[in-house]
Structures are given as structure tokens and as C-alpha cells.
Motif scaffolding. Structure first.
Motif, short mmCIF file in Angstrom:
data_model
loop_
_atom_site.label_atom_id
_atom_site.label_comp_id
_atom_site.label_asym_id
_atom_site.label_seq_id
_atom_site.Cartn_x
_atom_site.Cartn_y
_atom_site.Cartn_z
N ASP A 31 27.06 48.53 32.75
CA ASP A 31 27.79 47.45 32.09
C ASP A 31 29.00 47.07 32.95
OD1 ASP A 31 28.87 45.58 30.42
OD2 ASP A 31 29.60 47.02 28.93
N ILE A 32 28.82 46.06 33.79
CA ILE A 32 29.89 45.67 34.69
C ILE A 32 31.08 45.07 33.95
CG2 ILE A 32 29.00 43.35 35.14
CD1 ILE A 32 29.87 43.76 38.08
N ASN A 33 30.82 44.53 32.74
CA ASN A 33 31.91 43.92 31.97
C ASN A 33 32.96 44.95 31.54
OD1 ASN A 33 31.31 40.89 31.38
ND2 ASN A 33 29.34 41.93 31.18
N SER A 34 32.57 46.22 31.47
CA SER A 34 33.53 47.26 31.09
C SER A 34 34.56 47.50 32.20
CB SER A 34 32.80 48.56 30.76
OG SER A 34 32.11 49.06 31.90
N TYR A 35 34.26 47.00 33.41
CA TYR A 35 35.18 47.15 34.54
C TYR A 35 35.95 45.86 34.83
CZ TYR A 35 32.87 51.57 35.59
OH TYR A 35 32.38 52.86 35.52
N LYS A 36 35.89 44.91 33.90
CA LYS A 36 36.50 43.60 34.15
C LYS A 36 37.99 43.70 34.43
CE LYS A 36 34.99 40.17 31.70
NZ LYS A 36 34.76 39.20 30.59
N LYS A 54 37.47 34.93 32.43
CA LYS A 54 37.36 34.57 31.02
C LYS A 54 35.94 34.73 30.47
CE LYS A 54 41.67 33.04 30.78
NZ LYS A 54 42.70 33.64 29.89
N GLY A 55 34.95 34.53 31.35
CA GLY A 55 33.56 34.59 30.91
C GLY A 55 32.91 35.93 31.17
N GLU A 56 31.59 35.96 31.00
CA GLU A 56 30.82 37.19 31.17
C GLU A 56 30.50 37.45 32.64
OE1 GLU A 56 29.75 39.49 28.76
OE2 GLU A 56 31.24 38.38 27.59
N MET A 57 30.31 38.72 32.98
CA MET A 57 29.86 39.12 34.30
C MET A 57 28.43 39.64 34.19
SD MET A 57 33.25 41.03 35.82
CE MET A 57 32.53 41.03 37.48
N GLY A 58 27.68 39.54 35.29
CA GLY A 58 26.30 40.00 35.23
C GLY A 58 25.84 40.56 36.56
N LEU A 59 24.69 41.26 36.52
CA LEU A 59 24.08 41.85 37.71
C LEU A 59 22.65 41.35 37.85
CD1 LEU A 59 25.19 45.60 37.44
CD2 LEU A 59 26.12 43.88 38.99
N ALA A 60 22.21 41.14 39.08
CA ALA A 60 20.82 40.79 39.36
C ALA A 60 20.31 41.77 40.41
CB ALA A 60 20.72 39.37 39.87
N LEU A 61 18.98 41.97 40.45
CA LEU A 61 18.42 42.98 41.34
C LEU A 61 17.78 42.43 42.60
CD1 LEU A 61 16.85 45.70 39.05
CD2 LEU A 61 18.73 45.94 40.65
N PHE A 62 16.93 41.42 42.48
CA PHE A 62 16.14 40.96 43.63
C PHE A 62 16.39 39.49 43.90
CE2 PHE A 62 13.71 44.42 41.57
CZ PHE A 62 13.77 45.35 42.59
N PRO A 63 17.28 39.13 44.87
CA PRO A 63 18.14 40.05 45.62
C PRO A 63 19.29 40.54 44.75
CG PRO A 63 18.67 37.82 46.20
CD PRO A 63 17.49 37.73 45.28
N PHE A 64 19.90 41.65 45.17
CA PHE A 64 20.98 42.20 44.37
C PHE A 64 22.19 41.27 44.41
CE2 PHE A 64 24.85 44.63 43.77
CZ PHE A 64 24.58 45.26 42.57
N GLY A 65 22.76 41.03 43.25
CA GLY A 65 23.91 40.13 43.19
C GLY A 65 24.79 40.39 41.98
N ILE A 66 26.00 39.90 42.06
CA ILE A 66 26.98 39.99 40.99
C ILE A 66 27.45 38.58 40.67
CG2 ILE A 66 29.21 40.94 40.27
CD1 ILE A 66 28.82 43.11 42.44
N SER A 67 27.59 38.26 39.40
CA SER A 67 28.05 36.93 39.01
C SER A 67 29.15 37.05 37.96
CB SER A 67 26.89 36.09 38.46
OG SER A 67 26.36 36.68 37.28
N ALA A 68 29.98 36.03 37.88
CA ALA A 68 31.04 35.99 36.88
C ALA A 68 31.30 34.53 36.53
CB ALA A 68 32.31 36.65 37.39
N LYS A 69 31.63 34.27 35.28
CA LYS A 69 31.86 32.91 34.82
C LYS A 69 33.31 32.70 34.38
CE LYS A 69 27.10 32.17 33.18
NZ LYS A 69 26.25 31.82 32.01
N ASP A 70 33.77 31.46 34.56
CA ASP A 70 35.09 31.03 34.11
C ASP A 70 36.21 31.94 34.64
OD1 ASP A 70 37.13 29.67 32.89
OD2 ASP A 70 36.56 30.20 30.83
N ILE A 71 36.51 31.78 35.92
CA ILE A 71 37.53 32.59 36.58
C ILE A 71 38.75 31.72 36.87
CG2 ILE A 71 38.01 34.13 38.52
CD1 ILE A 71 34.98 34.37 38.87
N ARG A 72 39.96 32.25 36.63
CA ARG A 72 41.20 31.50 36.82
C ARG A 72 42.17 32.24 37.73
NH1 ARG A 72 41.09 27.57 32.66
NH2 ARG A 72 38.90 27.47 31.99
N PHE A 73 42.75 31.50 38.67
CA PHE A 73 43.79 32.02 39.56
C PHE A 73 45.06 31.22 39.30
CE2 PHE A 73 39.77 32.96 41.45
CZ PHE A 73 39.92 34.08 42.24
N ALA A 74 46.16 31.89 39.06
CA ALA A 74 47.39 31.18 38.74
C ALA A 74 48.61 31.91 39.31
CB ALA A 74 47.55 31.04 37.22
#
Length: 236
Positions: A31-36, A54-74
Motif C-alpha cells: 500500500d504505497i498510499n500509507s507512505y504518502k 492530494k489524490g491517490e497513488m498507485g503501482l503498476a507491474l508491467f512495466p513497473f511504475g508508480i503514479s500519483a494524482k493531484d500534486i501541488r508545489f507551493a
């Protein structure tokens, strides 16, 4: 002797297969979201900005990847960058050694606001001590960086000039960071391509801007370019 060697190879192959299956199961159950919060802290230290996912994070396997939604830098005053989503691709084998080697990074619908104040300081510059571990040299094995469907606003408060870029795309390769002092933007080098649907500045409008882009230790160049200026074809 051959039978023993064959048996040994089969056992070794079976062990490798079990390790791979165990790694896949671990990724699926992880659960990558627990490390947010830890990821936000690390990103904030690396950029000198306040980073929030702000959004959810996810993992994919083939190919391996990490994704995240709604990110803010301020910074303390305002938001500098927002992303609809961030997509990272990484090599799978280094993960078995607890190492993250990112090969491709894509920023989807980045909305960027750059402000230069009357003293000549940019809003992305920070007085915080920025962590540069892993940045010098080639950027951690990153082969490709993409920005898609982006928007940018640049405001110079000293002159009052404002420039807007709408629906731009950029693809870069050979990304490297020159040193450990100063901001990443001022040390970055890469080559790539750039296109933008519309550029607005005062009464000037440029459409369909296209061309190669290059950065050499923070010095950016865009040439040669093709574009439509006021409906007429131009080149610069």
C-alpha cells in the motif's frame, strides 16, 4: 554429472522464479498510499517547496511504475506548480535490492506559475537548505522526462510583463544536474523537443510554436523554431 548439473540448474531456476513471484505478490499487496506523508516530506526537502499529494497513488507491474494524482508545489505565498498526475517508470530488479531507479517521468497537465519579483528573485527559489543527494551527474538513471498538455504563466513584477503558454508539450532526454549548489533549474542540462499551441504576450500572439529545446547548466535555448504569428508563417 550432466544430470546433477541439470538438476542444479532446475533448482536455481525454481528459486529465481519463486523470488520473482514473491516480489510480484509483495508489490500487489504493498500500500504505497500509507507512505504518502514520507514521500511528501522527501519531495519537500528535495525542492525546498511545500509538496502535497492530494489524490491517490498507485503501482503498476508491467512495466513497473508508480503514479500519483493531484500534486501541488507551493511556497509560503502561493502555489507554483500543480499536476493532474505524475507517472514514473522504474526498473524492477533494483527494487529487489530496495533501490528505486526511475527511467521515465511524465508530468500530465502541469500548471506552472513563475513570478520574478522587483528584486529579481523567482518564486521557486527558496532559502531552505535543499537536499541534493542523488542529483549530481545523470539524474538517478532518468532517461526521459515528459510534460504533456501543460500551461505556464510568467510574470515579471519589475516590468509588469506577463507571458502565457497554453497547451504545451515537452520531451527531454540526456537529463543531468551539474552541481549540488543552487536550484535544480539553474544546474540542469538536457536535449529534447517542445511544442506549444499558443503563446500570449501583450498584443502578440504566437500559435503552433515548435522546435528543439536544449539546456546547458540552466541556460535554455529554443532554435530553430517554426510558428504562426498573427496567422502568418514565421521562423525564429
Amino acid at each position: 554429472m550432466r544430470a546433477q548439473r541439470k538438476k542444479g540448474l532446475m533448482i536455481a531456476g525454481g528459486v529465481v522464479f519463486l523470488i520473482v513471484i514473491a516480489a510480484i505478490v509483495a508489490v500487489l499487496l504493498f500500500d504505497i498510499n500509507s507512505y504518502k506523508s514520507q514521500i511528501e516530506t522527501a519531495a519537500s526537502e528535495a525542492t525546498g517547496l511545500d509538496v502535497r499529494i492530494k489524490g491517490e497513488m498507485g503501482l503498476a507491474l508491467f512495466p513497473f511504475g508508480i503514479s500519483a494524482k493531484d500534486i501541488r508545489f507551493a511556497n509560503k505565498e502561493s502555489e507554483i506548480l500543480s499536476l493532474e498526475s505524475l507517472k514514473l517508470r522504474a526498473e524492477f530488479i533494483p527494487l529487489l535490492k530496495r533501490q528505486l531507479k526511475v527511467t521515465t517521468c511524465e508530468l500530465v497537465k502541469p500548471a506552472i506559475t513563475i513570478v520574478k519579483d522587483a528584486e529579481g528573485k523567482y518564486n521557486f527559489e527558496s532559502n531552505k537548505k535543499i537536499s541534493t543527494i542523488g542529483w549530481p551527474g545523470t539524474a538517478s538513471g532518468l532517461n526521459e522526462l515528459k510534460l504533456s498538455k501543460g500551461a505556464l504563466v510568467y510574470l515579471n513584477k519589475r516590468t509588469g510583463e506577463k507571458t502565457e503558454l497554453k497547451e504545451f508539450n515537452m520531451a527531454t532526454r540526456d537529463l543531468s544536474i551539474a552541481g549540488t549548489s543552487g536550484s535544480i533549474i539553474k544546474n540542469v542540462s538536457f536535449t529534447g523537443s517542445f511544442d506549444c499551441k499558443e503563446v500570449l504576450r501583450k498584443d502578440l500572439r504566437i500559435e503552433n510554436l515548435k522546435g528543439p529545446i536544449k539546456a546547458d547548466k540552466g541556460v535554455f535555448s529554443l532554435k530553430p523554431l517554426t510558428m504562426d504569428v498573427f496567422g502568418g508563417k514565421g521562423e525564429g
